[in-house]
Scaffold this motif. Structure first.
Motif, PDB file in Angstrom:
ATOM      1  N   VAL A  66      56.809  24.670  38.215  1.00 40.23           N
ATOM      2  CA  VAL A  66      55.934  23.552  38.577  1.00 40.23           C
ATOM      3  C   VAL A  66      54.722  23.509  37.646  1.00 40.23           C
ATOM      4  O   VAL A  66      54.320  22.439  37.155  1.00 40.23           O
ATOM      5  N   TYR A  67      54.124  24.668  37.390  1.00 37.51           N
ATOM      6  CA  TYR A  67      52.938  24.705  36.532  1.00 37.51           C
ATOM      7  C   TYR A  67      53.273  24.261  35.107  1.00 37.51           C
ATOM      8  O   TYR A  67      52.464  23.583  34.455  1.00 37.51           O
ATOM      9  N   ASP A  68      54.440  24.644  34.623  1.00 40.67           N
ATOM     10  CA  ASP A  68      54.851  24.212  33.289  1.00 40.67           C
ATOM     11  C   ASP A  68      54.999  22.697  33.233  1.00 40.67           C
ATOM     12  O   ASP A  68      54.613  22.054  32.244  1.00 40.67           O
ATOM     13  N   ARG A  69      55.573  22.121  34.272  1.00 38.31           N
ATOM     14  CA  ARG A  69      55.718  20.662  34.302  1.00 38.31           C
ATOM     15  C   ARG A  69      54.362  19.969  34.326  1.00 38.31           C
ATOM     16  O   ARG A  69      54.157  18.955  33.662  1.00 38.31           O
ATOM     17  N   LEU A  70      53.438  20.533  35.091  1.00 36.64           N
ATOM     18  CA  LEU A  70      52.104  19.942  35.186  1.00 36.64           C
ATOM     19  C   LEU A  70      51.280  20.160  33.923  1.00 36.64           C
ATOM     20  O   LEU A  70      50.307  19.451  33.684  1.00 36.64           O
ATOM     21  N   GLY A  71      51.679  21.151  33.122  1.00 31.34           N
ATOM     22  CA  GLY A  71      50.916  21.432  31.911  1.00 31.34           C
ATOM     23  C   GLY A  71      49.582  22.091  32.191  1.00 31.34           C
ATOM     24  O   GLY A  71      48.593  21.828  31.495  1.00 31.34           O
ATOM     25  N   VAL A  72      49.520  22.956  33.219  1.00 32.98           N
ATOM     26  CA  VAL A  72      48.283  23.683  33.510  1.00 32.98           C
ATOM     27  C   VAL A  72      48.378  25.083  32.901  1.00 32.98           C
ATOM     28  O   VAL A  72      49.446  25.551  32.531  1.00 32.98           O
ATOM     29  N   ARG A  73      47.257  25.750  32.802  1.00 32.26           N
ATOM     30  CA  ARG A  73      47.191  27.006  32.056  1.00 32.26           C
ATOM     31  C   ARG A  73      47.517  28.247  32.874  1.00 32.26           C
ATOM     32  O   ARG A  73      47.476  29.360  32.350  1.00 32.26           O
ATOM     33  N   LEU A  74      47.825  28.099  34.136  1.00 30.26           N
ATOM     34  CA  LEU A  74      48.168  29.259  34.956  1.00 30.26           C
ATOM     35  C   LEU A  74      49.410  29.957  34.417  1.00 30.26           C
ATOM     36  O   LEU A  74      50.404  29.313  34.081  1.00 30.26           O
ATOM     37  N   GLN A  75      49.332  31.285  34.346  1.00 31.98           N
ATOM     38  CA  GLN A  75      50.448  32.106  33.908  1.00 31.98           C
ATOM     39  C   GLN A  75      50.764  33.137  34.998  1.00 31.98           C
ATOM     40  O   GLN A  75      49.981  33.338  35.923  1.00 31.98           O
ATOM     41  N   GLU A  76      51.915  33.811  34.857  1.00 34.56           N
ATOM     42  CA  GLU A  76      52.285  34.812  35.863  1.00 34.56           C
ATOM     43  C   GLU A  76      51.243  35.917  35.957  1.00 34.56           C
ATOM     44  O   GLU A  76      50.996  36.467  37.032  1.00 34.56           O
ATOM     45  N   GLY A  77      50.618  36.248  34.835  1.00 37.51           N
ATOM     46  CA  GLY A  77      49.593  37.287  34.858  1.00 37.51           C
ATOM     47  C   GLY A  77      48.357  36.899  35.625  1.00 37.51           C
ATOM     48  O   GLY A  77      47.493  37.747  35.908  1.00 37.51           O
ATOM     49  N   ASP A  78      48.228  35.620  36.000  1.00 37.06           N
ATOM     50  CA  ASP A  78      47.065  35.149  36.757  1.00 37.06           C
ATOM     51  C   ASP A  78      47.276  35.250  38.265  1.00 37.06           C
ATOM     52  O   ASP A  78      46.344  35.020  39.034  1.00 37.06           O
ATOM     53  N   PHE A  79      48.513  35.564  38.701  1.00 33.72           N
ATOM     54  CA  PHE A  79      48.773  35.707  40.128  1.00 33.72           C
ATOM     55  C   PHE A  79      48.032  36.932  40.647  1.00 33.72           C
ATOM     56  O   PHE A  79      48.202  38.047  40.143  1.00 33.72           O
ATOM     57  N   ALA A  80      47.195  36.737  41.630  1.00 32.94           N
ATOM     58  CA  ALA A  80      46.492  37.832  42.298  1.00 32.94           C
ATOM     59  C   ALA A  80      46.529  37.517  43.791  1.00 32.94           C
ATOM     60  O   ALA A  80      45.548  37.075  44.386  1.00 32.94           O
ATOM     61  N   GLY A  81      47.713  37.732  44.373  1.00 28.56           N
ATOM     62  CA  GLY A  81      47.924  37.352  45.758  1.00 28.56           C
ATOM     63  C   GLY A  81      47.230  38.268  46.746  1.00 28.56           C
ATOM     64  O   GLY A  81      46.595  39.262  46.384  1.00 28.56           O
ATOM     65  N   GLU A  82      47.373  37.932  48.004  1.00 30.35           N
ATOM     66  CA  GLU A  82      46.754  38.720  49.071  1.00 30.35           C
ATOM     67  C   GLU A  82      47.199  40.177  49.003  1.00 30.35           C
ATOM     68  O   GLU A  82      46.412  41.090  49.282  1.00 30.35           O
ATOM     69  N   SER A  83      48.453  40.413  48.624  1.00 35.71           N
ATOM     70  CA  SER A  83      48.979  41.777  48.578  1.00 35.71           C
ATOM     71  C   SER A  83      48.243  42.649  47.561  1.00 35.71           C
ATOM     72  O   SER A  83      48.237  43.881  47.687  1.00 35.71           O
ATOM     73  N   THR A  84      47.618  42.013  46.568  1.00 35.92           N
ATOM     74  CA  THR A  84      46.908  42.755  45.523  1.00 35.92           C
ATOM     75  C   THR A  84      45.831  43.659  46.099  1.00 35.92           C
ATOM     76  O   THR A  84      45.529  44.723  45.540  1.00 35.92           O
ATOM     77  N   TYR A  85      45.281  43.269  47.235  1.00 35.23           N
ATOM     78  CA  TYR A  85      44.086  43.944  47.759  1.00 35.23           C
ATOM     79  C   TYR A  85      44.365  44.823  48.970  1.00 35.23           C
ATOM     80  O   TYR A  85      43.422  45.304  49.615  1.00 35.23           O
TER      81      TYR A  85
END
Length: 543
Positions: A230-249
């Motif tokens: 979805v992000y690729d289609r939208l052309g936004v800069r989010l990458q997989e390395g930017d995922f910092a979900g709730e589980s991270t903490y």
């Protein structure tokens, strides 16, 4: 060359101080009667017209202005000199940043998009994703170190249900996440035995059981692949390395509670450990609790949000935290920020800001829904935008521009017919303005900057003044994150170019007029392309 508005404002402010002996806002603005108008004298006691005349004499604007006139009760009207415009345009054209200065950099965390794993993105996620991406682009362009954070909902009781359904043979397909989630939910609501197994699975998940964690990672992995599509289609800069979900903490939550206890910020309410930040009360005036640890010992959103905030300050070393989240979360985020301040995590120069935005409504003024009454899948919305526009870059650009051209705190009325129009304040209109300029160079066999600027015609003058406003607008948006200011500027620039194009022949003009007009065209195209890119919108060569 700095923004022309700032140069005029600074000189007028100095003149006001010379004349009055005090600091006065010149109240500079664009005007129909001149290029700029300063209204600062109107707020002062005494003979305002005489004060304005004294300011006009003291401002020393001969190198910039052809006329400085006092009008009405004390307006100072400023008309820029064509020779000054030529000089400033040349400086902007020679600068790869079009006159936009870099700022004193700081580390900025932008928290945006934030969908839930194992669920499809719906239309409600569009605004956070588009607004957040524009924030990232503008702040990076200004020179800040920007850290993108996608606070994915990837933990909690629902995942016990989802993992157990997966164990029982449920297959998750990234092309239809909703079907997997809906099937798991139906079983959870209808089958007591399944419901009990799902609850036990939650405990295994929270305890770090290896098999359960492996299954959970499999589910989240499918979701991440879907989201990146979805992000690729939208052309936004989010990458997989930017995922910092709730589980991270997860590993930090006990420490969060321990710190808040040590600070005396928690007290037990109905079995839960809660913070009661000052200034927040229920409708009956009672202190409003922020539940940090639930009565069953589990952690809620507040604990995760506090852990994420502390991580961003202490580990990522951010001094500006931006939360691109819908306006309904204002109270929750305000309470989180207040507790973080009391805990010592949020202290100057660090500051947190809720970049709030309104809801997305249909043309009937109601929440935008599918015909069946449910939330519209984002992929379906993107498909329809591209199908209607006939090109992905036009469809995506129309969606983004329509969102960003609305004052973000207001509700956004979603109307395909309006947003895809090639006239008016729309993305396609701006894209077409860029295409029209590029066609001039193709037809003329020229792809250079043209000759020396030589502003003479009133339409050239008006376009030049618009071009020189770009640095000030970008710097303002970097501070306020009011992206409708940038869209409004670009629309004004495109409108000024259209008037110029209709009045002033370019390729048929004799030299050196032709070269000067080509230079104006080239600088306009660069400015449109740069401005659209800051909004995450492509500037096509052809349409």
């Amino acid at each position: 060359m700095a923004d022309i508005g700032r140069v005029l404002r600074d000189r007028l402010a100095a003149a006001f101080e010379t004349v009055t002996g005090s600091t006065v806002d010149p109240a500079l603005r664009r005007s129909r009667h001149a290029d700029f108008q300063a209204d600062g004298a109107l707020a002062l006691p005494g003979d305002r017209r005489e004060i304005a005349a004294a300011v006009a004499r003291a401002a020393r604007l001969d190198d910039l202005c052809a006329r400085v006139e006092v009008a009405g009760p004390g307006f100072v009207n400023l008309t820029l000199a064509d020779a000054a415009l030529d000089r400033m345009l040349a400086e902007a054209a020679a600068d790869e940043r079009l006159g936009v200065s870099t700022v004193e950099p700081e580390t900025v965390v932008v928290d945006y998009s934030g969908p839930n794993a194992a669920k499809e993105m719906h239309v409600g996620h569009l605004r956070s994703t588009v607004i957040g991406d524009a924030a990232v682009r503008v702040l990076e362009f200004l020179g800040h170190r920007v850290i993108r954070q996608n606070h994915l909902g990837d933990w909690g009781t629902n995942f016990g249900m989802l993992v157990e359904h997966h164990v029982d043979g449920g297959v998750i397909d990234e092309s239809d996440l909703s079907a997997f989630y809906a099937a798991a939910r139906r079983r959870f609501e209808a089958d007591e035995a399944f419901r009990e197994r799902a609850r036990r699975r939650v405990i295994l998940l929270q305890d770090g059981d290896a098999d359960t964690i492996a299954l959970w990672r499999s589910l989240v992995g499918v979701s991440r692949r879907y989201l990146m599509g979805v992000y690729d289609r939208l052309g936004v800069r989010l990458q997989e390395g930017d995922f910092a979900g709730e589980s991270t903490y997860n590993a930090e939550l006990d420490g969060i509670v321990a710190h808040l206890r040590e600070r005396g910020l928690l007290r037990v309410s109905d079995g839960a450990e809660c913070a009661f930040p000052a200034g927040f009360a229920s409708r009956d005036g009672a202190p409003l609790p922020l539940i940090v640890r639930k009565a069953d010992g589990g952690y809620g959103y507040a604990a995760t949000d506090l852990a994420a905030l502390r991580h961003r300050v202490e580990e990522l070393k951010a001094t500006r935290l931006l939360y691109v989240v819908g306006a309904p979360q204002r109270q929750h985020l305000g309470m989180v920020f207040a507790v973080a301040e009391a805990a010592g995590w949020l202290a100057p120069p660090v500051r947190a800001q809720h970049v709030a935005f309104g809801s997305m409504l249909g043309t009937d003024g109601k929440m935008l829904r599918s015909r069946a009454g449910g939330a519209i899948r984002l992929t379906e919305l993107l498909d329809e935008a591209v199908a209607r526009a006939g090109a992905a870059e036009v469809g995506m650009g129309a969606l983004k521009y329509a969102d960003l051209s609305t004052d973000r705190i207001k509700d956004h009325v979603f109307d395909f017919d309006r947003m895809l129009a090639f006239t008016g304040d729309t993305g396609p209109y701006l894209q077409y303005a860029h295409v029209r300029i590029r066609s001039i160079f193709r037809k003329g066999g020229a792809d250079a900057a043209g000759g020396a600027f030589a502003v003479a015609d009133p339409a050239e003058h008006a376009l030049a003044v618009e071009l020189l406003g770009f640095p000030g607008v970008v710097e303002h948006v970097g501070e306020t994150l009011e992206f409708h200011r940038l869209t409004g500027y670009l629309y004004g620039l495109a409108t000024a170019f259209t008037a110029f194009f209709e009045r002033c022949p370019v390729l048929r003009a004799p030299d050196p007029v032709r070269g000067g007009r080509l230079a104006l065209c080239h600088l306009t195209a660069r400015t449109l392309r740069t401005g659209l890119d800051l909004l995450g919108i492509e500037a096509p060569e052809r349409m």
